[in-house]
Structures are given as C-alpha cells and as structure tokens.
Design an enzyme around this catalytic site. Structure first.
Site, PDB file in Angstrom:
ATOM      1  N   LYS A  53       0.799  -1.209   0.000  1.00 16.81           N
ATOM      2  CA  LYS A  53       0.000   0.000   0.000  1.00 16.81           C
ATOM      3  C   LYS A  53       0.842   1.274   0.000  1.00 16.81           C
ATOM      4  CE  LYS A  53      -2.993  -2.279   3.225  1.00 16.81           C
ATOM      5  NZ  LYS A  53      -3.489  -2.211   4.632  1.00 16.81           N
ATOM      6  N   GLY A  54       2.095   1.129   0.432  1.00 11.04           N
ATOM      7  CA  GLY A  54       2.920   2.293   0.747  1.00 11.04           C
ATOM      8  C   GLY A  54       3.081   3.341  -0.341  1.00 11.04           C
ATOM      9  N   GLU A 109       7.998   2.297  -5.539  1.00  9.91           N
ATOM     10  CA  GLU A 109       8.057   1.803  -4.154  1.00  9.91           C
ATOM     11  C   GLU A 109       8.149   3.011  -3.216  1.00  9.91           C
ATOM     12  OE1 GLU A 109       7.744  -0.325  -1.877  1.00  9.91           O
ATOM     13  OE2 GLU A 109       9.534  -1.547  -1.513  1.00  9.91           O
ATOM     14  N   ASP A 110       7.602   2.872  -2.021  1.00  9.06           N
ATOM     15  CA  ASP A 110       7.680   3.990  -1.069  1.00  9.06           C
ATOM     16  C   ASP A 110       9.090   4.163  -0.509  1.00  9.06           C
ATOM     17  OD1 ASP A 110       7.549   1.587   0.353  1.00  9.06           O
ATOM     18  OD2 ASP A 110       6.055   2.276   1.794  1.00  9.06           O
ATOM     19  N   ASP A 113      14.453  -0.303   2.097  1.00  8.66           N
ATOM     20  CA  ASP A 113      15.078  -0.513   3.403  1.00  8.66           C
ATOM     21  C   ASP A 113      16.117  -1.635   3.239  1.00  8.66           C
ATOM     22  OD1 ASP A 113      15.538  -0.412   6.123  1.00  8.66           O
ATOM     23  OD2 ASP A 113      13.754  -1.521   6.681  1.00  8.66           O
ATOM     24  N   LYS A 141      17.080   4.195   1.979  1.00  7.50           N
ATOM     25  CA  LYS A 141      17.884   4.252   3.215  1.00  7.50           C
ATOM     26  C   LYS A 141      19.352   3.890   2.980  1.00  7.50           C
ATOM     27  CE  LYS A 141      14.313   3.582   6.746  1.00  7.50           C
ATOM     28  NZ  LYS A 141      13.729   2.646   7.729  1.00  7.50           N
ATOM     29  N   PHE A 162      12.792   5.270  11.544  1.00  9.53           N
ATOM     30  CA  PHE A 162      11.493   4.767  11.101  1.00  9.53           C
ATOM     31  C   PHE A 162      10.617   5.949  10.715  1.00  9.53           C
ATOM     32  CE2 PHE A 162       7.406   2.788  10.932  1.00  9.53           C
ATOM     33  CZ  PHE A 162       7.717   1.579  10.313  1.00  9.53           C
ATOM     34  N   ASP A 169       3.469   3.770   6.733  1.00 11.29           N
ATOM     35  CA  ASP A 169       2.681   3.515   7.939  1.00 11.29           C
ATOM     36  C   ASP A 169       3.521   2.974   9.086  1.00 11.29           C
ATOM     37  OD1 ASP A 169       3.121   0.868   6.702  1.00 11.29           O
ATOM     38  OD2 ASP A 169       1.794   0.150   8.288  1.00 11.29           O
ATOM     39  N   ARG A 175      -0.579   6.856   7.425  1.00 17.20           N
ATOM     40  CA  ARG A 175      -0.380   6.919   5.973  1.00 17.20           C
ATOM     41  C   ARG A 175      -0.880   8.238   5.383  1.00 17.20           C
ATOM     42  NH1 ARG A 175       1.132   1.795   4.021  1.00 17.20           N
ATOM     43  NH2 ARG A 175       0.200   0.021   5.078  1.00 17.20           N
TER      44      ARG A 175
HETATM   45  P1  IMP Z   1      12.542  -3.918   2.481  1.00 17.88           P
HETATM   46  O1  IMP Z   1      12.091  -5.175   1.824  1.00 17.88           O
HETATM   47  O2  IMP Z   1      13.277  -4.160   3.765  1.00 17.88           O
HETATM   48  O3  IMP Z   1      13.298  -2.972   1.569  1.00 17.88           O
HETATM   49  O4  IMP Z   1      11.231  -3.220   3.011  1.00 17.88           O
HETATM   50  C1  IMP Z   1      10.536  -2.299   2.295  1.00 17.88           C
HETATM   51  C2  IMP Z   1       9.178  -2.099   2.926  1.00 17.88           C
HETATM   52  O5  IMP Z   1       9.245  -2.040   4.351  1.00 17.88           O
HETATM   53  C3  IMP Z   1       8.623  -0.769   2.492  1.00 17.88           C
HETATM   54  O6  IMP Z   1       7.858  -0.895   1.317  1.00 17.88           O
HETATM   55  C4  IMP Z   1       7.793  -0.353   3.679  1.00 17.88           C
HETATM   56  O7  IMP Z   1       6.484  -0.875   3.581  1.00 17.88           O
HETATM   57  C5  IMP Z   1       8.490  -0.982   4.872  1.00 17.88           C
HETATM   58  N1  IMP Z   1       9.400  -0.006   5.508  1.00 17.88           N
HETATM   59  C6  IMP Z   1      10.737  -0.016   5.531  1.00 17.88           C
HETATM   60  N2  IMP Z   1      11.235   1.024   6.202  1.00 17.88           N
HETATM   61  C7  IMP Z   1      10.166   1.740   6.636  1.00 17.88           C
HETATM   62  C8  IMP Z   1      10.011   2.973   7.412  1.00 17.88           C
HETATM   63  O8  IMP Z   1      10.978   3.655   7.818  1.00 17.88           O
HETATM   64  N3  IMP Z   1       8.744   3.363   7.654  1.00 17.88           N
HETATM   65  C9  IMP Z   1       7.652   2.680   7.207  1.00 17.88           C
HETATM   66  N4  IMP Z   1       7.743   1.548   6.476  1.00 17.88           N
HETATM   67  C10 IMP Z   1       8.988   1.079   6.203  1.00 17.88           C
HETATM   68 MG    MG Z   2       4.480  -1.067   5.763  1.00 14.62          MG
END
Ligand code: IMP
Ligand code: MG
Length: 184
Positions: A53-54, A109-110, A113, A141, A162, A169, A175
């Site tokens: 949803k992000g 993508e939002d 991470d 990040k 975070f 969210d 959100r």
């Molecule tokens: P990844 O697979 O670890 O890169 O995670 C990405 C997903 O984790 C993003 O699409 C977000 O939904 C969530 N996420 C990672 N960091 C944050 C944050 O700082 N705030 C909110 N959601 C996050």
């Molecule tokens: Mg999330």
C-alpha cells in the site's frame, strides 16, 4: 518545534519526533522526478506499477507530473513468515491484470530498506518479458547489502530512522499525513 493543533488532530494526539520532509519539499521533488521520468522514456509503452500500500500517495502525485502517455497498475506483495524470520520470500496477493510483455515497467516503491521485497519482485517481473524494468523509490535508506536492480529514480536519501506519512505507515497508521516524519 511544538506540533501544531492540526498535526495533533491528524495523529490523534500522538507526537511525532520530527518532520523530515515537509509538503512543499516533497511536491518540488516529485515534480522533478516527473520531469526525469518523462525524459527517460522518449518512446514505447510505459506501465507505472505501484507497490501497495505504501506507494499509493506518491504514485498518484507522481503520475500527474509525467508528461507522456502511460498506464497505471498495482502490485500487492506479502512477505511470508512472522516478523522474527527475515525470509525475504514474497508472494503476490494481487497480480497486475495488464500485460507486461514488451512494455517499459516502472516499479514504484515507497521506501527501500533492506531491499528484500524489491529483489524478489524484480526477479519475478523479469520473467514476464518487459521491454525494460526500472525502479522509482520515494525514499532510499542505502542500507541494502545487495540490490538486484538499483533504483534509477530516487526522491530522497532517507535517514536511518522509522519514517511515517505520505503513504508510509506504522501498524497501518499515519499513511494519510501529507508530510514525512520520524516516529522516534
Ligand atoms: P525492504 O524489503 O526491507 O526494503 O522493506 C521495504 C518495505 O518495508 C517498504 O515498502 C515499507 O512498507 C516498509 N518499511 C521499511 N522502512 C520503513 C520505514 O521507515 N517506515 C515505514 N515503512 C517502512
Ligand atoms: Mg508497511
């Protein structure tokens, strides 16, 4: 800085630590990203694929700044396992109905991470035979150890905190905030 009453109304009285990117800063950068993306795709069919949803707020602002024909669809991905197991497995809860083959795919993508979600999706989408596959992330990040595909378009380098708001969210809350804030 003391939180405004409007801010406290939106968060139900919960104080956020700090506004990291305010509305005007986000709007200006999204406008620039729209220009960059428009220039990067002089020809061919472009499908903007939002990861829910992000990305929902970012994507809706971004596509209005892209000055060429395009289509929009979404992906809903879910990670397997519980939060203590970092499996990196991803399955699709919603698969785009639009044909991907032969199109330029821009995956939106939002935030990047660990990069695990994107790594799995990139592998999966490449199997569909797109003409090209690129990533646009609002926030990055820069902590991912390995990315199958580095983001071609990045809104902002994000602090290793975070973040919530503008689609992001915490337990499904925040959100709807028009800015991006750190929670702690
Ligand atoms: P990844 O697979 O670890 O890169 O995670 C990405 C997903 O984790 C993003 O699409 C977000 O939904 C969530 N996420 C990672 N960091 C944050 C944050 O700082 N705030 C909110 N959601 C996050
Ligand atoms: Mg999330």
């Amino acid at each position: 800085m003391l939180p405004s009453t409007a801010q406290l109304r939106q968060t139900g009285g919960r104080e956020l630590k700090r506004i990291v990117f305010d509305e005007a800063t986000i709007a200006a950068r999204v406008r620039e990203l729209g220009r960059e993306i428009t220039a990067a795709y002089p020809e061919g069919d472009l499908l903007v694929l939002g990861l829910l949803k992000g990305s929902f707020i970012f994507l809706s602002d971004l596509v209005r700044r892209i000055d060429r024909p395009l289509q929009v669809d979404f992906l809903v991905a879910a990670s397997y396992g519980d939060s203590t197991v970092s499996s990196g497995n991803v399955r699709l809860l919603y698969d785009p109905e639009t044909e991907l083959e032969g199109k330029h795919i821009l995956l939106v993508e939002d935030i990047i991470d660990t990069g695990k979600t994107l790594n799995r999706l990139v592998t999966l989408l490449r199997q569909r035979g797109p003409k090209s596959l690129s990533i646009c992330a609002l926030l990055h990040k820069h902590i991912a150890k390995h990315l199958e595909l580095e983001a071609a378009f990045v809104g902002f380098d994000a602090p290793k905190l975070f973040l919530v708001g503008y689609g992001l969210d915490h337990a499904e809350n925040f959100r709807h905030l028009p800015y991006i804030a750190s929670l702690t």
